[in-house]
Structure formats: structure tokens, C-alpha cells
Design a protein around this motif. Structure first.
Motif, PDB file in Angstrom:
ATOM      1  N   GLU A  42      30.366   3.523 -14.129  1.00 19.39           N
ATOM      2  CA  GLU A  42      31.213   2.705 -13.662  1.00 19.39           C
ATOM      3  C   GLU A  42      31.495   2.011 -12.121  1.00 19.39           C
ATOM      4  N   THR A  43      32.158   1.307 -11.598  1.00 17.63           N
ATOM      5  CA  THR A  43      32.478   0.757 -10.992  1.00 17.63           C
ATOM      6  C   THR A  43      34.076   0.901 -10.143  1.00 17.63           C
ATOM      7  N   HIS A  44      34.501   0.990  -9.094  1.00 24.49           N
ATOM      8  CA  HIS A  44      35.351   0.615  -8.724  1.00 24.49           C
ATOM      9  C   HIS A  44      36.280  -0.698  -7.485  1.00 24.49           C
ATOM     10  N   SER A  45      37.409  -0.601  -7.205  1.00 20.48           N
ATOM     11  CA  SER A  45      37.569  -2.062  -6.386  1.00 20.48           C
ATOM     12  C   SER A  45      37.383  -1.110  -4.673  1.00 20.48           C
ATOM     13  N   SER A  46      37.708  -0.065  -4.385  1.00 26.62           N
ATOM     14  CA  SER A  46      37.550   0.592  -3.505  1.00 26.62           C
ATOM     15  C   SER A  46      36.048   0.967  -3.646  1.00 26.62           C
ATOM     16  N   ILE A  47      35.262   0.401  -2.521  1.00 30.18           N
ATOM     17  CA  ILE A  47      34.025   1.108  -2.272  1.00 30.18           C
ATOM     18  C   ILE A  47      34.061   2.042  -1.422  1.00 30.18           C
ATOM     19  N   SER A 104       0.468  -1.428   0.271  1.00 25.29           N
ATOM     20  CA  SER A 104      -0.259   0.115  -0.153  1.00 25.29           C
ATOM     21  C   SER A 104       0.856   1.128  -0.039  1.00 25.29           C
ATOM     22  N   VAL A 105       1.750   1.121   0.612  1.00 24.86           N
ATOM     23  CA  VAL A 105       1.989   2.355   0.846  1.00 24.86           C
ATOM     24  C   VAL A 105       3.665   2.793  -0.738  1.00 24.86           C
ATOM     25  N   GLY A 106       3.867   1.358  -1.354  1.00 25.50           N
ATOM     26  CA  GLY A 106       4.888   1.746  -2.052  1.00 25.50           C
ATOM     27  C   GLY A 106       3.463   2.162  -3.052  1.00 25.50           C
ATOM     28  N   ARG A 107       1.975   1.603  -2.984  1.00 24.00           N
ATOM     29  CA  ARG A 107       1.866   1.693  -4.608  1.00 24.00           C
ATOM     30  C   ARG A 107       1.336   3.583  -4.745  1.00 24.00           C
ATOM     31  N   PHE A 108       1.341   4.237  -2.854  1.00 22.88           N
ATOM     32  CA  PHE A 108       1.411   5.589  -2.973  1.00 22.88           C
ATOM     33  C   PHE A 108       2.735   6.360  -3.318  1.00 22.88           C
ATOM     34  N   LEU A 109       3.505   5.624  -2.914  1.00 22.52           N
ATOM     35  CA  LEU A 109       5.115   6.730  -3.638  1.00 22.52           C
ATOM     36  C   LEU A 109       5.399   6.592  -4.762  1.00 22.52           C
ATOM     37  N   VAL A 110       5.034   5.606  -5.561  1.00 23.49           N
ATOM     38  CA  VAL A 110       5.308   5.227  -7.543  1.00 23.49           C
ATOM     39  C   VAL A 110       4.196   5.817  -7.959  1.00 23.49           C
ATOM     40  N   GLN A 111       3.043   6.277  -7.302  1.00 16.77           N
ATOM     41  CA  GLN A 111       1.820   6.647  -8.631  1.00 16.77           C
ATOM     42  C   GLN A 111       2.620   8.667  -8.032  1.00 16.77           C
ATOM     43  N   GLY A 112       2.947   8.463  -7.071  1.00 15.72           N
ATOM     44  CA  GLY A 112       2.888  10.005  -6.672  1.00 15.72           C
ATOM     45  C   GLY A 112       3.923  10.624  -6.545  1.00 15.72           C
ATOM     46  N   VAL A 113       5.243  10.350  -6.889  1.00 10.77           N
ATOM     47  CA  VAL A 113       6.591  11.450  -6.639  1.00 10.77           C
ATOM     48  C   VAL A 113       6.904  11.634  -8.188  1.00 10.77           C
ATOM     49  N   ASP A 114       7.684  12.510  -8.087  1.00  7.57           N
ATOM     50  CA  ASP A 114       7.978  12.967  -9.568  1.00  7.57           C
ATOM     51  C   ASP A 114       9.607  12.281 -10.082  1.00  7.57           C
ATOM     52  N   VAL A 115      10.552  12.005  -9.054  1.00  7.55           N
ATOM     53  CA  VAL A 115      11.304  10.851  -9.225  1.00  7.55           C
ATOM     54  C   VAL A 115      11.603  10.186  -8.467  1.00  7.55           C
ATOM     55  N   TRP A 116      11.892   9.217  -9.085  1.00  7.10           N
ATOM     56  CA  TRP A 116      12.286   7.764  -8.273  1.00  7.10           C
ATOM     57  C   TRP A 116      13.624   7.719  -8.379  1.00  7.10           C
ATOM     58  N   LEU A 117      14.599   7.773  -7.100  1.00  7.48           N
ATOM     59  CA  LEU A 117      15.675   7.638  -7.042  1.00  7.48           C
ATOM     60  C   LEU A 117      16.129   6.026  -6.687  1.00  7.48           C
ATOM     61  N   ASN A 118      17.454   5.818  -7.325  1.00  7.84           N
ATOM     62  CA  ASN A 118      17.797   4.026  -6.689  1.00  7.84           C
ATOM     63  C   ASN A 118      19.287   4.277  -6.936  1.00  7.84           C
ATOM     64  N   ASN A 119      19.758   3.973  -6.356  1.00  4.29           N
ATOM     65  CA  ASN A 119      21.280   4.403  -6.169  1.00  4.29           C
ATOM     66  C   ASN A 119      22.562   3.493  -5.485  1.00  4.29           C
ATOM     67  N   PRO A 120      21.877   1.781  -6.152  1.00  2.62           N
ATOM     68  CA  PRO A 120      22.985   0.843  -5.424  1.00  2.62           C
ATOM     69  C   PRO A 120      24.042   0.653  -5.677  1.00  2.62           C
ATOM     70  N   ARG A 121      25.252  -0.212  -5.553  1.00  5.59           N
ATOM     71  CA  ARG A 121      26.181  -0.029  -5.700  1.00  5.59           C
ATOM     72  C   ARG A 121      26.653  -1.199  -6.801  1.00  5.59           C
ATOM     73  N   ARG A 122      26.267  -0.762  -8.274  1.00  4.95           N
ATOM     74  CA  ARG A 122      26.361  -1.277  -9.101  1.00  4.95           C
ATOM     75  C   ARG A 122      27.674  -2.166  -9.546  1.00  4.95           C
TER      76      ARG A 122
END
Length: 879
Positions: free
Chosen positions: A796-801, A735-753
Motif C-alpha cells: 500500500e501507499t498513501h498520499s500523506s507521507i 568490502s563492507v557490503g560484502r561482509f554484510l550480505v554474506q553474514g546477516v540473517d535478515v536484510w532489511l529494506n524499507n524504502p517508501r514505495r
């Protein structure tokens, strides 16, 4: 002891009532009052069998709660009333609570009653219902009293049959709403969802959008009054007819392209299924994907049976304390309030038994109807199991390795046994992640028994039918068990396979001869399947590199792991306002074509103002929802009254709104934005171009570092510089996810590739008019074209986190400052951000069709399921 009543007088009275009344409902009420008086009991009730012939409903009573009429429902496999119906014979119990079939129904108000007598009501050889009397004091009923009650039931039968036919006992609209609520089709049909909401919007919200709870809470008289007041009768009947047409339609994509699966369906195994917030048997992305897969398979008409586990405490409910630390609460879920029924075999509840070296594990099987398809859930909380095993399926992803291997044994072996006992012979077995890999071993055993072959030949034949999807891009994320646990739990199955200990352990080892290597579920799945896939193009590269050691002499790019990029079930995640825009401009049947390449090209013809205003309306709903949730969080924590006033004003509809919601694992880097607090402060508090951020998500109960990241963000949300502009919503769910994906302007996703296998949350934003701002990982690495969203870095990735994270944080802030924010606030004289809207349209046009679950399931069907089931007319390339 009570004297036996006069047989003649009682039957004459009943006969007069039956023959002289024109109102079945009134007649039944008169009858129960008469029988209660004549038999000197405290309660007399009549339960009617509903049209599905598997559910009983309280139709008339004296002694129980009057508002329970039409609301108290039970399956014929439940309780003493159900026992009477099952056996079609009288049931007499002097102390009901001590009987093994006793079940308490709180809506009935039967707490004080001890003695129970039930007799079946049968008309022309068919069961119609059950007549019940109860007493407060323990009482011995004589045989002639029971016979007399049975005779009364026989004379009641014609009027009960008439009542069931004309539908006067239980409200027809209540019955139809209950039928709709019993099939999760309603959860992705917007007309059905709106129907339940409109009956009582406040109650709908309070009961977590669970229509079964709602129907139990609303008395029938009030339901009828509300339906009349809002003129809902027509909508109810229309929705019911639409559901029946959906279920009965033969003109589906699956009927045209996958008819081979009609006789031998797909068996889809998954440790979790995220279908709706009211069925809490999921934790995150894996479960949501499985739920979307089932829904799209239903829409497409793909015969598929899901197999999972029933977690009666589900995943934990999250709450944060004053310091922002996460606490986990586990709440028992009442199965009566869920759309589940016992799976039956020969009219009896299905039970499976799995042998281990330390004794059997027993489980009952529940059935959930998901549109045209079925989901089976195994539940170990049954009599006969040890205390340890009764708790086995209590919690999702709880416990130690011993709990985990027993859960996975129950899922894989138990699930396969359940299918066999139900007479289902799957043409395809799809293992969604390695948790269910033991299913392949049970399939091998069954093939050995039926075809008289050895384990290795059986494995060769079984593997052609097995499809395996891996979701985990890091070696440490794959389940591994030591040899002692494996032998304790798989020993009897190993014996049945006639395999040595070394050979059996080798099935789960990259290097079969390495005795120090633990048994890996992913390795077992890869060795027992013919078709394996990752869940995005980049993840396919990562998976082939990860498992190249299993295939000596094979080049990495030839390792037999392909990819099918995940997609999302559009109807489950799309907001109603945007749905209406698509219906106006793309046609009423737009959803049936949403997976087609080129279908979304006409989105460019939609007026910019209409698209923008529609998304702004959805944003307003998100803000209203967030305020309501955050105020409730503050009240629970006992925050000051002054803070409530602030919460009522948090978030602005005019500010650029960024959403971040997912599991708080450290590699997902929820705190990447926080590495430069000074810069973040200036962006959030900019006087002309402000930014606001809404966070949500749960950390695994055992993930201390993840909890620390969550606490860092929760504390920042209470910092005076960020109050009302940076918000954390507790207890993230569908339910929370539904409201968020329907209403935000920008969806931020920044995992460590490259640690994000796919990441479907950003896909849900696209058709709702949001834009993605993401690291080039998972699905975004193959989706981003430079103009349909925004990218963090260049992949890009890097060996150093530390270097990797510092570089990505810098890139994130730079893209926000230089690209995202200026583009959002660049308005024309009409107040419209034309270039931003252009990106919205480009995202819809280029991404909407590619990343739908319909496209995903079609890929599985054409590239994996039909070949696995032997249904191809030609095939010149391996999967």
C-alpha cells in the motif's frame, strides 16, 4: 666536467662480464656497478621490458633502493625511462624534475638525483630494456659519453634478452602474480583472491585488498620465501593458467548466441563503475550494477566496452565525529596503485578534445581490463586544461550544475570520440542512466559525416542502436540544465548538427515548445533510443506513468518503456563457505548454470545442519570484521579505554542479526525502526530472543536531512541500552557490503514505495543464506511469494507521507515481533530452526537464478542488444 672514460677498457670489461657469467641477474648487478664507477655517476640502473611489452621493471641498480628491484614498475608511456623506451633513442636531461615527462616513483628512492641519461637496450632489432645513469649534481654529459653508454647498452643487449627469456631477473612468480593482478578477473575468482590473501593476510587487509599495492610492499625475496613456506608455487601457476584459459576460451554463451557483437561490440556508458573496493570510482547502487554488468558480460563472453570517468579522488571517505555527524574526506588516488594503463592509439597515449563555446576540454583515456572486456575511463586532469577543468573528474557527483554538465559532456561526447579514435564501431550503445545521453548526439554527428545525411535521418538510424536504462523513479532525480548551460557546452555540437536552438532544446524537453522547461537528460535519452527499459516490473509501471506526457495520444501501458530487472554477479558476492557447499552438492561447474530456471531445485537435498552451520560461520566472520572496524573507529575518535573493551564483545553469534546498508537518502527510511523506540528496545534486549542490527551507509555531502537520519542512528548506537547490539560501520564500500550480505540473517529494506527502482543489495543476500525483510517495492515486489522471505505491508501507499511511514513502521515491528523473531528462535532438539532453514532453501531455489546478473545480461542481449545490432533472424514483438 667529468673526463670521458676509456672506450676500449669499458667495453672489454663489459664484454668479459657478459661472456663469462652464467647468472644473468648477477651479471646485470656487476654491470651496473661497473658503469656507475667508470662513468662516475651516483646511480646506474637497468630496466627490463616485461612480456606485455608495455611495462618496464627495475631489474638491477646501484644507487636506488635495492628493495625496489622487481617492484618499481612503469608503463612505457610514463616517466623518462618510458620516454627512452618509446623513442628507442637516448634521452639526456640535465634537470629531470623540470621535464614534462618526469614522474616520481617513491619506491625507487630517486629523490636526490637531478641529471638523467637513458639509452635503449636493443637486441636483434627488438627493444629489451633501458640503461640509465643519474647524478645528484646537475651535470652536462658530452656526446661521446652518451655514445659510449649507448654502446654499452648494445653489448648488454644479448644478456638482457637472455635474462628476459629465462626469467632470472624478476621472480617468475612475482611476474605471474603481477599479471593476475593487472586483470580484475582476480577480484571475482575465489582462488585468485585467496592466493593474494594467503601470501600475507594482515597486509592484504591493510592494503584494502589491492594486490598491486601488496606486490609493491613485499620484497621479492620475502615473496619467494613465503611462497615456498606455504607451497604456493603450484597454486600461483595453476591460477595463472586458469586465467589464460578463461581469457582464451571460445566456447562461451556469447559465442553461441551473440556472435553478431564480435565485430561490433556493445559500448556501455555509465557515470560510475563499482568493480572492486580498490578502484574507488563508484558511490552506490548504480555503479555496483554497472560493475556487475561488466563482469557477467565477461563471463558470458559478450564483447562489451565500458566507458566511464576516472575520478582521481573517487567518492568521499566517511568518518563520524563524537556527535555522530558525518564528515567527508577526499583522498588523491595514486594511479600507479591501480590496475589501469593509458589507452594507446598508434603507440601514443589517447587524448580526446571536446569543443565548447568557452574553449576545449581535453582528457586522456585510461584502460582497465575486466576479464575478457575493457573499461575506458576519461580523465581531465591533464596539461592544457584550465584549473577548473583539471578538477572536473576529481570527484564523483561533486560540484554544481556547471560541473555536472561538463562531466556528462566528457562522458557522453568524449567517450564516443575515444571509441572512434580507437577504431571501435559499436553495434549497440547502452546508456546506463541519463548521465551519458550526450553520446547519442555525437553518434548522430558521426553518422551525418559518414553517410551525408541530415540530423533527423541520422537520429532515426542511430536510435535503432541505442538502448537506454532509466533508474530513477522520481522526476526530481533526473538531471536538468538551463538553456544557457546547454548552449555554452553543446553549442559547437549543435552547429555541427545544423539544428536551430529551439529544435535542439526540444530534444531535452517533454514539451518542445515550452521555453521555460529545462533540458532533461532522460528526455534526450528517450528521444534518441529505440529501446528503453526500467529496472524492475514495478519501476516499469512507474516510469511509463512518469513519462506518458512525452507520448501524446498513447495509452500509459503502451508507453515504450519496458523493464529488465536487475541482478547481481554471484561470484563477486558469494562467501567462500557457501561456494563450497554448492560445489559439493551442485557440481564443480555450478556457477555456469546458476542463472538457469530449475537448477537450484536440488538445494532441498542439502542437509539442514550443513546449510545452517555454513551460514553461522559466515556470520562469525561478519562479527569479527565489525568488531575490528568499530574498534578502529573508536580509536580514531579518541574514545575511552572502557569503550574498547565493550567493542571487543559487541554482537553475539547467537542473536538474530539484521543488516541495513545503503545510501542514507530520506526516502530509504533508515530510521523507520526508530519510530517506536520502546518497542525496539524490548526487541533488542529480549532475554531469550534478542535482536541485533548492523547499519552502514553514506549520506550525500549536500543531503542535510539524510545526514540527520544517519546521525540519529549513530547516536543511538552509543546509547547504553543499545551499545554492542546496534552498530554503525563507517565508510561503507564494496568490502563492507560484502561482509554484510554474506553474514546477516535478515536484510532489511524499507524504502517508501514506489521510490525504490530495484534495490539489488537484497539480491546479494539470497545465495549467502540470508532472508529478506522488505517493503514490496523494486525487485522484492516481483520476488516475494509468501515463504521465501518476509514482507512489510501489502504494497500500500498513501498520499500523506506521515501516514505512509507510520503504517509501514507499525507493520515492520509487527512482522518482526510476530513472524521473523519467533521463526528464527523456534529450534528443534538438534538446535536447528527447521522452518527458518526451509525459507532459506526456498529463497535460494526461487530467487537465486532469477536475480543473477547473468540472467540480466542475457535478457539484454536477447531482447535488446541483438535486435539493436541487427542480428535477429526473426522479430515480431517490440522491446
Amino acid at each position: 666536467m667529468q673526463p670521458a672514460p676509456s672506450l676500449l677498457w669499458t667495453l672489454e670489461e663489459i664484454g668479459l662480464l657478459v661472456s663469462n657469467s652464467g647468472n644473468p641477474s648477477e651479471t646485470l648487478s656487476n654491470i651496473v656497478r661497473l658503469i656507475q664507477r667508470v662513468f662516475a655517476t651516483d646511480v646506474c640502473s637497468v630496466y627490463l621490458l616485461e612480456p606485455d611489452r608495455s611495462t618496464l621493471v627495475l631489474a638491477a641498480t646501484v644507487g636506488l633502493r635495492e628493495d625496489g628491484v622487481g617492484r618499481v614498475r612503469m608503463r612505457t608511456t610514463e616517466g623518462l625511462v618510458g620516454l627512452t623506451a618509446e623513442g628507442v633513442s637516448p634521452v639526456v636531461v640535465q634537470d629531470a624534475a623540470t621535464h614534462p615527462r618526469f614522474k616520481y616513483f617513491h619506491e625507487a628512492g630517486e629523490d636526490p638525483y637531478r641529471t638523467f641519461v637513458g639509452v635503449p637496450i636493443v637486441d636483434r632489432g627488438l627493444l629489451q630494456g633501458v640503461l640509465v645513469v643519474q647524478t645528484t649534481e646537475s651535470r652536462v654529459f658530452k656526446d661521446d659519453e652518451v655514445r659510449l653508454l649507448a654502446t654499452a647498452g648494445a653489448q648488454l643487449a644479448p644478456i638482457v634478452a637472455e635474462a628476459r627469456t629465462v626469467g632470472h631477473i624478476v621472480s617468475p612468480i612475482h611476474q605471474r602474480l603481477a599479471n593476475i593482478a593487472s586483470n580484475l578477473w582476480w577480484s571475482w575468482d575465489h582462488e585468485a583472491t585467496n592466493l593474494f590473501r594467503d601470501l600475507d593476510p594482515v597486509l592484504w587487509r591493510q592494503c584494502d585488498h589491492n594486490p598491486l599495492v601488496m606486490l609493491r610492499e613485499v620484497p621479492i625475496s620475502q615473496l619467494e620465501a613465503r611462497a615456498s613456506q606455504l607451497a604456493l608455487h603450484g597454486r600461483i601457476h595453476h591460477t595463472y593458467r586458469r586465467m589464460q584459459e578463461y581469457l582464451q576460451s571460445k566456447h562461451t554463451w556469447g559465442a553461441r548466441h551473440a556472435s553478431v557483437l564480435g565485430a561490433r561490440p556493445v559500448a556501455y556508458f555509465s557515470a560510475e563503475f563499482g568493480l572492486h573496493e580498490s578502484l574507488p570510482i563508484y558511490s552506490g547502487g548504480l555503479g555496483i550494477l554497472a560493475g556487475d554488468h561488466l563482469k557477467s558480460a565477461s563471463d558470458l563472453g559478450i564483447p562489451l566496452i565500458g566507458i566511464g570517468l576516472y575520478y582521481d579522488q573517487g567518492y568521499f571517505r566517511q568518518r563520524l565525529d563524537q556527535e555522530g555527524w558525518q564528515h567527508e574526506d577526499y583522498l588523491d588516488v595514486d594511479s600507479q596503485l591501480l590496475p589501469i594503463q593509458p589507452a594507446l592509439r598508434n603507440g601514443e597515449p589517447l587524448v580526446v578534445e571536446i569543443e565548447t563555446r568557452t574553449g576545449p576540454i581535453v582528457a586522456r583515456v585510461w584502460k582497465v581490463t575486466v576479464g575478457r572486456n575493457t573499461l575506458l575511463l576519461l580523465d581531465s586532469n591533464v596539461d592544457g586544461n584550465s584549473a577548473e577543468d583539471r578538477e572536473l573528474t576529481a570527484r564523483l557527483y561533486g560540484g554544481d550544475d556547471r560541473t555536472r554538465i561538463r562531466q556528462e559532456l566528457l562522458l557522453g561526447v568524449g567517450g564516443t570520440k575515444a571509441l572512434a579514435l580507437l577504431g571501435v564501431t559499436p553495434g549497440v550503445v547502452h546508456l546506463n542512466e541519463g548521465h551519458s545521453a550526450f553520446a547519442a548526439l555525437e553518434l548522430i554527428r558521426l553518422r551525418m559525416d559518414t553517410e551525408g545525411i541530415d540530423a533527423y535521418e541520422a537520429m532515426r538510424r542511430v536510435s535503432t542502436q541505442v538502448v537506454f536504462t532509466t533508474h530513477t523513479p522520481v522526476p526530481a532525480g533526473h538531471d536538468r540544465f538551463d538553456s544557457n548551460l546547454v548552449e555554452e557546452h553543446l553549442g559547437p555540437l549543435r552547429d555541427a548538427l545544423h539544428m536551430s536552438w529551439d529544435a535542439f532544446m526540444g530534444l531535452g524537453r517533454v514539451n518542445p515548445g515550452d521555453w521555460n522547461e529545462e533540458f532533461c537528460m532522460t528526455v534526450l535519452a528517450l528521444k534518441t533510443c529505440r529501446r528503453a527499459n526500467a529496472v524492475s516490473s514495478l519501476h516499469g509501471n512507474v516510469s511509463r506513468a512518469m513519462w506518458t506526457g512525452m507520448y501524446p495520444g498513447v495509452r500509459e501501458d503502451h508507453v515504450p518503456i519496458g523493464h529488465v530487472t536487475n541482478g547481481v554477479h554471484v561470484q563477486s558476492w558469494l562467501a567462500q563457505p557457501m561456494r563450497q557447499v554448492y560445489a559439493r552438492h551442485l557440481g564443480a561447474a555450478w556457477a555456469e548454470h546458476s542463472h538457469e530456471d530449475g537448477f537450484w531445485d536440488t538445494i532441498d537435498n542439502v542437509d539442514d545442519g550443513e546449510l545452517w552451520e555454513t551460514h553461522q560461520a559466515q556470520k562469525a566472520q561478519l562479527i569479527e570484521f565489525t568488531r575490528r572496524r568499530v574498534i578502529a573507529q573508536s580509536e580514531r575518535r579518541g574514545d575511552s579505554p572502557e569503550s574498547f573493551a565493550q567493542m571487543k564483545r559487541l554482537l553475539s553469534p547467537d542473536a538474530l542479526t539484521i543488516g541495513f546498508a545503503r545510501r542514507f537518502a530520506t526516502y530509504k527510511r533508515a530510521n523507520l525502526l526508530l519510530r517506536d523506540l520502546e518497542m525496539l528496545t524490548s526487541l533488542i534486549n529480549h532475554p531469550q530472543m534478542p535482536v541485533q542490527i548492523v547499519f552502514a551507509g553514506k549520506a550525500h555531502p549536500k543531503d542535510g536531512p539524510g545526514k540527520a537520519v544517519l546521525q540519529e542512528i549513530a547516536r543511538l548506537a552509543r546509547d547504553p541500552q543499545f551499545v554492542g547490539k546496534l552498530v554503525f560501520i563507517e565508510d561503507y564500500d564494496i568490502s563492507v557490503g560484502r561482509f554484510l550480505v554474506q553474514g546477516v540473517d535478515v536484510w532489511l529494506n524499507n524504502p517508501r514505495r514506489p521510490l525504490e527502482a530495484c534495490g539489488t543489495s537484497g539480491q546479494k543476500v539470497v545465495l549467502n543464506g540470508g532472508l529478506n525483510l522488505s517493503v514490496l517495492d523494486g525487485w522484492w515486489a516481483e520476488a516475494y511469494d509468501g515463504l521465501n522471505g518476509f514482507a512489510i505491508g501489502l504494497g500500500e501507499t498513501h498520499s500523506s507521507i506521515e501516514v505512509h511511514d507510520k503504517r509501514d513502521a507499525s507493520s515492520l515491528l509487527r512482522v518482526l515481533r510476530e513472524d521473523v523473531i519467533p521463526l528464527y528462535y523456534n529450534r528443534d532438539r538438534d538446535g536447528l530452526p527447521r522452518e527458518w532453514i526451509g525459507r532459506m532453501k526456498r529463497a535460494i531455489r526461487t530467487l537465486g537464478w532469477r536475480f543473477s546478473a547473468d540472467r540480466m545480461v542475457m535478457d539484454y542481449v536477447l531482447r535488446a542488444y541483438i535486435p539493436a545490432a541487427g542480428g535477429t533472424s526473426s522479430d515480431s514483438s517490440p522491446f
